[in-house]
Design an enzyme around this catalytic site. Structure first.
Site, short mmCIF file in Angstrom:
data_model
loop_
_atom_site.label_atom_id
_atom_site.label_comp_id
_atom_site.label_asym_id
_atom_site.label_seq_id
_atom_site.Cartn_x
_atom_site.Cartn_y
_atom_site.Cartn_z
N ASP A 24 0.86 -1.19 0.00
CA ASP A 24 0.00 0.00 0.00
C ASP A 24 0.89 1.24 0.00
O ASP A 24 1.69 1.42 0.92
CB ASP A 24 -0.87 -0.06 1.26
CG ASP A 24 -1.68 1.22 1.47
OD1 ASP A 24 -1.88 1.97 0.49
OD2 ASP A 24 -2.11 1.45 2.62
N ASN A 26 -0.32 4.53 -0.32
CA ASN A 26 -0.94 5.81 0.08
C ASN A 26 -1.73 5.72 1.39
O ASN A 26 -2.58 6.57 1.67
CB ASN A 26 -1.84 6.34 -1.03
CG ASN A 26 -2.97 5.37 -1.35
OD1 ASN A 26 -2.93 4.22 -0.89
ND2 ASN A 26 -3.97 5.81 -2.08
N ASP A 28 -4.12 3.71 2.67
CA ASP A 28 -5.56 3.44 2.83
C ASP A 28 -5.80 1.97 3.16
O ASP A 28 -6.94 1.50 3.18
CB ASP A 28 -6.35 3.85 1.57
CG ASP A 28 -5.93 3.07 0.34
OD1 ASP A 28 -5.00 2.24 0.46
OD2 ASP A 28 -6.52 3.27 -0.73
N ASP A 32 -1.59 -1.28 -3.93
CA ASP A 32 -1.87 -0.50 -5.14
C ASP A 32 -0.69 -0.55 -6.11
O ASP A 32 0.36 -1.10 -5.79
CB ASP A 32 -2.23 0.94 -4.77
CG ASP A 32 -1.26 1.52 -3.77
OD1 ASP A 32 -0.05 1.49 -4.05
OD2 ASP A 32 -1.69 1.96 -2.67
N ASP A 101 -4.07 -10.48 -15.96
CA ASP A 101 -5.14 -11.46 -15.81
C ASP A 101 -6.21 -11.12 -16.84
O ASP A 101 -6.56 -9.96 -17.02
CB ASP A 101 -5.74 -11.35 -14.40
CG ASP A 101 -5.96 -12.70 -13.76
OD1 ASP A 101 -6.79 -13.47 -14.29
OD2 ASP A 101 -5.32 -12.98 -12.74
N GLU A 263 -6.16 -20.92 -16.81
CA GLU A 263 -6.54 -21.58 -15.56
C GLU A 263 -7.51 -22.70 -15.92
O GLU A 263 -8.58 -22.43 -16.47
CB GLU A 263 -7.21 -20.59 -14.61
CG GLU A 263 -7.48 -21.21 -13.25
CD GLU A 263 -8.50 -20.45 -12.42
OE1 GLU A 263 -8.55 -20.66 -11.20
OE2 GLU A 263 -9.28 -19.65 -12.98
N HIS A 334 -3.31 -17.06 -5.34
CA HIS A 334 -4.24 -16.30 -4.51
C HIS A 334 -5.51 -17.08 -4.16
O HIS A 334 -6.36 -16.56 -3.45
CB HIS A 334 -4.62 -15.01 -5.24
CG HIS A 334 -5.38 -15.30 -6.50
ND1 HIS A 334 -4.79 -15.88 -7.59
CD2 HIS A 334 -6.68 -15.16 -6.81
CE1 HIS A 334 -5.70 -16.06 -8.52
NE2 HIS A 334 -6.86 -15.64 -8.08
C1 GLC Z 1 -10.52 -17.81 -10.72
C2 GLC Z 1 -9.78 -16.84 -9.84
C3 GLC Z 1 -10.56 -16.63 -8.59
C4 GLC Z 1 -11.90 -16.05 -8.96
C5 GLC Z 1 -12.61 -16.89 -10.03
C6 GLC Z 1 -13.75 -16.16 -10.65
O1 GLC Z 1 -10.65 -19.05 -10.16
O2 GLC Z 1 -8.46 -17.30 -9.63
O3 GLC Z 1 -9.88 -15.85 -7.66
O4 GLC Z 1 -12.73 -15.99 -7.85
O5 GLC Z 1 -11.74 -17.25 -11.06
O6 GLC Z 1 -13.30 -15.15 -11.50
CA CA Z 2 -3.47 2.05 -1.27
#
Ligand code: GLC
Ligand code: CA
Length: 566
Positions: A24, A26, A28, A32, A101, A263, A334
């Site tokens: 982060d 700034n 908040d 970012d 992404d 994915e 993630h």
């Molecule tokens: C993929 C992403 C996930 C998201 C899902 C819907 O699995 O990695 O984080 O919730 O797609 O877009």
């Molecule tokens: Ca921020």
């Protein structure tokens, strides 16, 4: 092969950034783009040569940016297009490529297309999404029995037109209708938009779901009846998927030296070859999930990790794609809990050794390795003790469905500690200060209390840290052994052993032998008969001291890498 394509991803090591949790700038409490800019030298210092950035597009954040309301702009929380441009130039100056992404199975319900689409049945955008009449009296029942990944039906009733729209994810994530050529054209244009701005590739979100089975009369059939998720077999690797991906390749991707990684939930080896086989002209690589499911019951409930099964999966993919397609190598992202603990059992005071061993166990396979932020520090999972600490919508939705059941809370917490997507999303730990140097205020998701010990600053100073080990390992992939690691034929030894993972990679008279003890106790190792240990050299290990290649007793979580000239 197309002349513009250099297949640079075969020499890449990719660092994944989840922008909300990285840095982060700034104050908040939310990570970012300027935070990423501040840390570019750190990223460079790891030796990686590409970054995959989770979505930073405009979004109302129903699913942390995986619900996009404008594909050509940046989320306010993260900054502006100007920041983004500075970020990508900063990366390129440092020899780091950027993979964005690409979330095009669905948009946000706040996207202009959807706002138009829901207005009337004859709106020009109506057919951008999947609308159907309901079943039952007055059409008050969903059009079929498919379920959403976020719980409940995959359909939402919309009163304006009295029809239902499909959402395989949250209600606020309506699925795009890829059967509409206009939608495909929109996607082609937006991919081109980012490529023209200098982007080097895309991680294609849930790409295997974009084509759905539709009956000749336009209705969409029920899925097999099953507890949990229903409809999978109707929308995973659907009827036109290869056609649509090839079209995207032909019209746009083929013209740029870019890479794609899809994915691919539920992908089998056979299907992966259809998506990524050399000459197929669809995707360059996929993320498979089989190895991630070897510690789960029905892909949901965590259970004890099974190394034998895990190794069998890795071996099948290493052998199956060899010479035909290219693997993606990963343990974390993630959506996953941290690999430490997950694949190692309780590590006690051996966390460092275990984290290093895990790194060795996947990065020397054939493919492109990914490192998820914090993995390079050996971050462990957190034990959530309260529902209020959690932010992941998926987990919270499940909680809302089960919270009425007596005594559910401890069970739910236990399951989620082994499954929650929040685990990997806890803020990156930069130093030992109150908010881990991530922010100056309380962040959107709690800081892992372990940040006082495990953080970048502390690991920079410790020559023997997990961080410095990752640097060595990454350097190894790029140094004199690069060709063997990239091209070497894979062979597994002792596949039945439940404690150690041993494999070799051989190329032009050189063999790299990798020995990993996955257990927190000693393990016997015997030099495989096919290997003659003359002329060997220890090139990497996670304990100090000499270790001549011979029959030996491995230390807890010991990892050894030898080069043998034959
Ligand atoms: C993929 C992403 C996930 C998201 C899902 C819907 O699995 O990695 O984080 O919730 O797609 O877009
Ligand atoms: Ca921020």
């Amino acid at each position: 092969m197309d002349s513009v394509k250099t297949q640079w991803y075969k020499n890449a090591i990719i660092y994944q950034i989840y922008p909300r949790s990285f840095k982060d700038s700034n104050g908040d409490g939310i990570g970012d783009l300027r935070g990423i800019i501040e840390k570019l030298d750190y990223i460079k210092s790891l030796g990686v040569n590409a970054v995959w950035l989770s979505p930073c597009y405009k979004s109302p954040n129903a699913d942390n940016g995986y619900d996009i309301s404008d594909y050509r702009d940046i989320m306010e929380d993260f900054g502006t297009m100007k920041d983004w441009k500075e970020m990508i130039s900063g990366m390129h100056e440092r020899g780091i490529r950027l993979i964005m992404d690409l979330v095009v199975n669905h948009t946000s319900d706040e996207h202009y297309w959807f706002k138009e689409s829901r207005k009337s049945k004859d709106n020009p955008y109506r057919d951008y999404y999947i609308w159907r009449k309901g079943r039952g009296k007055n059409g008050k029942k969903p059009p079929n029995n498919w379920t959403s990944r976020f719980g409940g039906s995959a359909w939402k009733y919309d009163k304006t037109t009295g029809e239902w729209y499909m959402h395989l994810w949250a209600e606020k994530q309506p699925d795009l209708n890829w059967d509409n050529p206009k939608v495909r054209e929109e996607v082609q244009n937006l991919v081109k938009f980012w490529l023209d701005l200098g982007v080097d590739g895309f991680r294609c979100d849930v790409i295997t779901y974009i084509s759905k089975v539709v009956n000749p009369d336009g209705t969409i059939p029920d899925g097999k009846y099953r507890v949990g998720i229903r409809g999978d077999e109707m929308f995973t690797h659907g009827p036109h998927i290869h056609e649509y991906l090839h079209e995207l390749y032909e019209k746009v991707l083929s013209k740029y030296d870019c890479m794609t990684v899809g994915e691919a939930a539920n992908v089998t080896l056979k299907e992966a070859l259809l998506y990524t086989g050399e000459g197929r002209e669809e995707l360059d690589t996929v993320f498979m999930f089989e190895h991630m499911e070897t510690d789960m019951f029905m892909q949901v409930i965590p259970k004890k990790f099974n190394l034998k099964k895990f190794k069998a999966v890795q071996t099948r993919w290493q052998e199956g794609l060899f010479g035909k397609a290219w693997n993606s190598l990963y343990y974390e992202n993630h959506d996953q809990v941290r690999s430490l603990g997950r694949f190692t059992g309780k590590v006690g005071d051996k966390g460092k050794e275990a984290a290093k061993m895990l790194a060795v166990s996947y990065q020397l396979l054939q493919g492109t390795p990914y490192v998820y932020q914090g993995q390079e520090l050996g971050m462990p999972n957190y034990k959530f003790t309260k529902i209020e600490e959690m932010r992941d919508q998926l987990a919270l939705n499940i909680w809302n469905m089960v919270k009425f059941i007596p005594f559910m809370k401890p069970i739910f917490l236990k399951i989620m500690n082994g499954r929650s997507r929040d685990q990997g999303r806890l803020p990156m730990c930069w130093d030992a200060s109150e908010y881990a140097g991530f922010s100056t205020v309380e962040p959107w998701l709690m800081v892992h209390p372990i940040h006082t010990e495990i953080n970048v600053e502390a690991e920079e100073k410790d020559e023997d840290s997990v961080l410095n080990f990752y640097r060595q390992l990454i350097a190894l992939r790029k140094g004199v052994y690069a060709n063997t690691i990239k091209n070497g034929r894979y062979k597994e030894h002792y596949p039945k052993r439940k404690d150690i993972y041993v494999f070799e990679r051989s190329f032009k008279g050189e063999t790299i032998l990798v020995i990993c003890n996955f257990k927190n106790k000693e393990a016997k190792f015997k030099v495989p008969e096919s290997i003659s240990p003359e002329n060997h050299q220890l090139i990497l290990s996670n304990y100090k001291g000499e270790r001549p290649l011979a029959d030996m007793t491995l230390k807890p979580y010991e990892a050894l890498v030898y080069s043998i000239k034959q």
